[in-house]
Motif scaffolding. Structure first.
Motif, short mmCIF file in Angstrom:
data_model
loop_
_atom_site.label_atom_id
_atom_site.label_comp_id
_atom_site.label_asym_id
_atom_site.label_seq_id
_atom_site.Cartn_x
_atom_site.Cartn_y
_atom_site.Cartn_z
N ARG A 80 55.38 83.15 35.38
CA ARG A 80 55.49 84.59 35.25
C ARG A 80 55.63 84.90 33.77
NH1 ARG A 80 54.60 83.69 39.78
NH2 ARG A 80 55.59 84.50 41.69
N SER A 81 55.20 86.09 33.36
CA SER A 81 55.40 86.48 31.97
C SER A 81 56.80 87.07 31.84
CB SER A 81 54.35 87.50 31.54
OG SER A 81 54.59 88.75 32.18
N TYR A 82 57.27 87.13 30.61
CA TYR A 82 58.58 87.72 30.36
C TYR A 82 58.60 89.18 30.84
CZ TYR A 82 59.39 83.68 27.34
OH TYR A 82 59.55 82.40 26.86
N SER A 83 57.51 89.90 30.59
CA SER A 83 57.46 91.30 31.00
C SER A 83 57.39 91.43 32.51
CB SER A 83 56.26 91.99 30.35
OG SER A 83 55.04 91.33 30.66
N GLN A 84 56.66 90.54 33.18
CA GLN A 84 56.61 90.57 34.65
C GLN A 84 58.00 90.35 35.24
OE1 GLN A 84 53.64 87.48 35.31
NE2 GLN A 84 52.19 88.99 36.12
N LEU A 85 58.71 89.39 34.70
CA LEU A 85 60.04 89.09 35.22
C LEU A 85 60.98 90.27 34.96
CD1 LEU A 85 61.16 86.64 36.71
CD2 LEU A 85 62.12 85.83 34.56
N ALA A 86 60.86 90.87 33.79
CA ALA A 86 61.71 92.02 33.47
C ALA A 86 61.43 93.16 34.45
CB ALA A 86 61.45 92.48 32.04
N ALA A 87 60.16 93.39 34.77
CA ALA A 87 59.80 94.45 35.71
C ALA A 87 60.36 94.16 37.10
CB ALA A 87 58.28 94.61 35.76
N GLU A 88 60.27 92.90 37.52
CA GLU A 88 60.81 92.51 38.82
C GLU A 88 62.31 92.76 38.91
OE1 GLU A 88 59.79 88.48 39.68
OE2 GLU A 88 57.62 88.81 39.51
N GLY A 119 63.80 95.20 37.51
CA GLY A 119 64.09 96.62 37.34
C GLY A 119 64.38 97.01 35.90
N ALA A 120 63.96 96.17 34.96
CA ALA A 120 64.18 96.45 33.53
C ALA A 120 62.86 96.27 32.79
CB ALA A 120 65.25 95.53 32.96
N PRO A 121 61.89 97.19 33.00
CA PRO A 121 60.54 97.01 32.43
C PRO A 121 60.50 96.89 30.92
CG PRO A 121 60.87 99.25 33.26
CD PRO A 121 62.01 98.42 33.77
N GLN A 122 61.54 97.36 30.23
CA GLN A 122 61.60 97.23 28.77
C GLN A 122 62.44 96.03 28.33
OE1 GLN A 122 59.61 99.34 27.07
NE2 GLN A 122 59.11 100.17 29.11
N GLY A 123 62.77 95.18 29.28
CA GLY A 123 63.73 94.11 29.01
C GLY A 123 63.14 92.73 28.78
#
Length: 276
Positions: free
Chosen positions: A213-221, A223-227
């Motif tokens: 998974r990408s860092y951004s995908q995991l962040a979105a999962e 609930g922190a899309p900017q994380g």
């Protein structure tokens, strides 16, 4: 909702209860509607720890962080949820490997035995006091591994022993080597950090073997899309290679990104998993 999803939800609920307090196994069973034995078995299979071990690791991680931040020992003990100083020695200190005061003081007064084993993924340093494993570190350079140990415990008495020549250390070396070789073994680990780090690590363990998974995908999962940066930071603070598979997180363009144990190690582990 299918049965498998319902069970996962019940296990997640049990974990949330453990994060929030100190429920007993019967109390967890009553709250989830599962039998105690079924809950124990399924929880361990999903999270790699029994409910009791999960709770102990959470409390120990809180204690470890407070001590490293320089908090007063007594205050750190109570903040971590130990009802009295003696409670930490009954269970937590065995995993910490030393008394809280000595851990905070860089291991001053401690005798730490350590060795380096050759594993399927290179060399692994395993260090322990008489009461338990206090550090596991991976790498290809023995001198670098030793330097990291001395940085973690700068005031301890560090005694290197030959692999297999220490009745206490030998089985722990074997367990770590087997885990890095892909076997399912019981290796004491500390899966504790901040609330967000724990969520990241939980998510990492749900990524199927051979996938990324990408860092951004995991962040979105989560609930922190900017994380994405916060996810990368949580991965960098993972001290349990392979068991918490931060190697399965890559950049959005498919490049490897970072890895605590080096990009060659990350590439090697990913290739092994994808081949399997």
């Amino acid at each position: 909702m299918n049965t498998a999803r319902a069970i996962r939800d019940k296990l997640d609920h049990a974990r949330q209860l453990l994060d929030a307090g100190e429920p007993t196994l019967p109390e967890l069973a009553a709250s989830t509607g599962l039998s105690a034995s079924h809950l124990q078995r399924r929880f361990t299979a999903r999270f790699g720890l029994s409910p009791a071990q999960y709770l102990a690791q959470r409390k120990l991680g809180t204690l470890r962080s407070a001590l490293r931040e320089g908090n007063d020992v007594s205050a750190a003990l109570y903040e971590a949820g130990y009802g009295s100083p003696s409670r930490v020695y009954e269970g937590g200190a065995a995993r910490l490997g030393m008394t809280p005061a000595r851990y905070r003081a860089g291991g001053e007064g401690e005798q730490i035995r350590w060795s380096i084993a050759t594993t399927a993924l290179g060399q692994a340093l395993v260090a322990a006091t008489e009461r338990g494993v206090c550090m596991i570190e991976l790498g290809d350079d023995a001198e670098v591994l030793e330097a990291k140990l001395r940085e973690e415990f700068p005031k301890a008495s560090l005694d290197r022993v030959d692999a297999g020549r220490d009745d206490f250390l030998a089985p722990r070396l074997r367990a770590v080597a087997e885990a890095l070789g892909g076997k399912q073994v019981s290796v004491p680990v500390d899966l504790i950090g901040t609330a967000f780090q724990k969520r990241v690590w939980d998510a990492l363990m749900k990524i199927p073997r051979g996938e990324t998974r990408s860092y951004s995908q995991l962040a979105a999962e989560l609930g922190a899309p900017q994380g994405a940066r916060a996810v990368a930071s949580a991965c960098a603070h993972n001290r349990v290679a392979i068991v918490v598979p931060c190697h399965r997180v890559v950049r959005s363009d498919g490049s490897l990104g970072g890895y605590r144990w080096g990009l060659p190690m990350k590439q090697r582990v990913l290739e092994r998993e994808q081949a399997a």
